[in-house]
Design a protein around this motif. Structure first.
Motif, short mmCIF file in Angstrom:
data_model
loop_
_atom_site.label_atom_id
_atom_site.label_comp_id
_atom_site.label_asym_id
_atom_site.label_seq_id
_atom_site.Cartn_x
_atom_site.Cartn_y
_atom_site.Cartn_z
N MET A 1 10.58 10.56 19.46
CA MET A 1 12.01 10.26 19.50
C MET A 1 12.73 10.63 18.20
O MET A 1 13.80 11.24 18.21
CB MET A 1 12.24 8.79 19.82
CG MET A 1 13.68 8.50 20.14
SD MET A 1 13.98 6.79 20.61
CE MET A 1 13.24 6.71 22.22
N GLY B 1 15.86 -3.02 9.05
CA GLY B 1 16.62 -1.83 8.66
C GLY B 1 16.14 -1.09 7.41
O GLY B 1 16.86 -0.24 6.91
N VAL C 1 24.92 13.06 18.32
CA VAL C 1 23.80 13.55 19.10
C VAL C 1 23.23 12.40 19.92
O VAL C 1 23.15 11.28 19.45
CB VAL C 1 22.69 14.16 18.20
CG1 VAL C 1 22.15 13.15 17.21
CG2 VAL C 1 21.55 14.73 19.05
N1 LIG Z 1 21.38 9.36 18.75
C1 LIG Z 1 20.13 9.23 19.17
O1 LIG Z 1 19.72 9.81 20.18
C2 LIG Z 1 19.20 8.39 18.35
C3 LIG Z 1 17.82 8.48 18.50
C4 LIG Z 1 17.02 7.74 17.64
C5 LIG Z 1 17.60 6.88 16.71
N2 LIG Z 1 18.95 6.79 16.67
C6 LIG Z 1 19.61 5.92 15.71
O2 LIG Z 1 19.48 6.52 14.43
C7 LIG Z 1 19.49 5.51 13.44
C8 LIG Z 1 18.36 5.74 12.49
O3 LIG Z 1 17.14 5.61 13.16
P1 LIG Z 1 15.82 5.55 12.32
O4 LIG Z 1 14.68 5.55 13.27
O5 LIG Z 1 15.86 6.56 11.25
O6 LIG Z 1 16.01 4.10 11.67
P2 LIG Z 1 15.13 3.40 10.57
O7 LIG Z 1 13.85 4.12 10.39
O8 LIG Z 1 15.07 1.96 10.92
O9 LIG Z 1 16.02 3.56 9.24
C9 LIG Z 1 15.67 2.83 8.13
C10 LIG Z 1 16.03 3.61 6.90
O10 LIG Z 1 17.44 3.64 6.73
C11 LIG Z 1 17.72 3.55 5.33
N3 LIG Z 1 19.04 2.97 5.09
C12 LIG Z 1 19.44 1.70 5.33
N4 LIG Z 1 20.72 1.53 4.93
C13 LIG Z 1 21.13 2.72 4.41
C14 LIG Z 1 22.35 3.19 3.85
N5 LIG Z 1 23.41 2.39 3.72
N6 LIG Z 1 22.42 4.46 3.45
C15 LIG Z 1 21.38 5.28 3.56
N7 LIG Z 1 20.19 4.90 4.07
C16 LIG Z 1 20.07 3.63 4.52
C17 LIG Z 1 16.64 2.63 4.82
O11 LIG Z 1 16.40 2.89 3.45
P3 LIG Z 1 16.69 1.77 2.34
O12 LIG Z 1 16.02 0.52 2.79
O13 LIG Z 1 16.12 2.31 1.11
O14 LIG Z 1 18.16 1.65 2.30
C18 LIG Z 1 15.43 2.98 5.66
O15 LIG Z 1 14.58 3.93 5.03
C19 LIG Z 1 19.45 4.17 14.18
O16 LIG Z 1 20.76 3.65 14.19
C20 LIG Z 1 19.04 4.54 15.58
O17 LIG Z 1 19.58 3.66 16.55
C21 LIG Z 1 19.75 7.52 17.45
#
Ligand SMILES: NC(=O)c1ccc[n+]([C@@H]2O[C@H](COP(=O)([O-])OP(=O)(O)OC[C@H]3O[C@@H](n4cnc5c(N)ncnc54)[C@H](OP(=O)(O)O)[C@@H]3O)[C@@H](O)[C@H]2O)c1
Length: 330
Positions: free
Chosen positions: A139, A319, A275
């Protein structure tokens, strides 16, 4: 456990009401019967996504309206990303056979000993990855690939910024953008600066010290994976024909992109959009190739066992995961 029981049942995390990870229960359930186009997988590892969190908690109300179940969850199983071994195939499945090592996004039911899905949600596991590493991929990597390539129209030599570069989507986005020949700036907190450098970021910005939307720099493409900035700020940080792609982040970021991005796009040559990742076997194959060519490698943060899924979800839900969170099943 008797051997006949072992053959016919398996352990699976189930829930019947929306709520915190405490509503999940690890239950002994019947093994599924396959449809003609489905594959039964003995799951070796799964990974946790915000997707699972949203289906568990219904924190985004749209989940209830868009098929998740209005008052209670329609799907009682969680876990989209898996890697494992094919146990059996439906009669129309020609591309896989028992014992094949596969990975993919089965949407629901990966936090279990066995899972099943239509064959087009799976691909052969990259040869150079363990099951745990392979489960980290689907994903998050598909979101990064489709966000950068399809919505972001990425090109070699472009300046690309990834906001939220240290999470599941971000760590793949940095590497995939590099594989397209982009010059990548990764935005993360100080504890993750070394990590994003180590996966290829050319420049890093510590978001606790610098607001990249106010430093005068502009980018051809911005992928917003996490955090929050107003759309107008993202727009300011784009070159005249630049593209902003929202993958996720704070609720405000998601709603603004949904409601205002097309209106914002109309004012000038810049494009603002989002996306929504789709499971696509061809794209899974492309990601497998990037991995086998050592251009992309999953970043794994923590590992949990099948009966620790609630803990794993709590950790992700806070998060601050650094890369991917894995459920080791076998
Ligand atoms: N559109 C789609 O199809 C799709 C698909 C998958 C996921 N998503 C979405 O994409 C997002 C990210 O997913 P993910 O799997 O990457 O989440 P994740 O792994 O839970 O992201 C956590 C990371 O975000 C960083 N973070 C937190 N606050 C931040 C800020 N203010 N600025 C920059 N970095 C920050 C954290 O670093 P620090 O702790 O160092 O801040 C941590 O490393 C989610 O909202 C998810 O719902 C969307």
């Amino acid at each position: 456990m008797s051997s006949s029981l072992w053959r016919n049942t398996h352990e699976s995390n189930r829930y019947t009401k929306y709520g915190s990870p405490d509503v999940l229960e690890l239950k002994e359930v019947e093994k599924p019967t396959l449809k003609d186009n489905e594959v039964l997988i003995k799951i070796h590892a799964a990974s946790v996504n915000a997707y699972d969190w949203h289906f568990l908690t219904a924190d985004i109300f749209l989940i209830r309206l868009m098929g998740g179940g209005l008052l209670k969850p329609k799907y009682t199983r969680l876990g989209a990303d898996v890697a494992g071994r094919v146990e059996a195939v439906g009669r129309n499945v020609k591309q896989f056979q028992p014992d094949d090592e596969v990975f993919g996004d089965i949407s629901h039911g990966g936090f279990a000993e066995y899972g099943y899905a239509p064959d087009n949600r799976l691909a052969l596991k990259p040869a150079n990855l363990s099951f745990e590493e392979a489960a980290a991929v689907p994903m998050a990597a598909l979101t990064a690939l489709q966000g950068l390539r399809d919505e972001g129209q990425i090109h070699p030599g472009q300046k690309v910024l990834i906001n939220g570069a240290s999470g599941g989507v971000g760590t793949f986005a940095v590497q995939i953008a590099k594989s397209f020949g982009a010059e990548v700036t990764a935005v993360c907190s100080p504890r993750n600066l070394d990590q994003v450098r180590s996966i290829g970021a050319d420049h890093v910005i510590d978001y606790t010290k610098e607001n990249f939307t106010k430093n005068g720099q502009q980018y051809d493409l911005i992928l917003a994976a996490n955090g929050y900035h107003p759309l107008s700020a993202y727009k300011r940080a784009l070159t005249p024909k630049g593209i902003y792609v929202m993958a996720g982040g704070s609720m405000a970021q998601i709603f603004q992109a949904m409601l205002m991005s097309s209106w914002m796009s109309e004012t000038g040559g810049k494009k603002m959009g989002g996306v929504s990742a789709k499971i696509d076997q061809k794209d899974l194959g492309l990601i497998k190739e990037l991995i086998e060519a050592s251009k992309v490698k999953p970043v794994i943060d923590k590992r949990y066992s099948l009966n620790e899924v609630p803990e794993a979800l709590r950790y992700l839900g806070a998060g601050h995961a650094r890369g991917k969170v894995i459920i080791t099943v076998v």
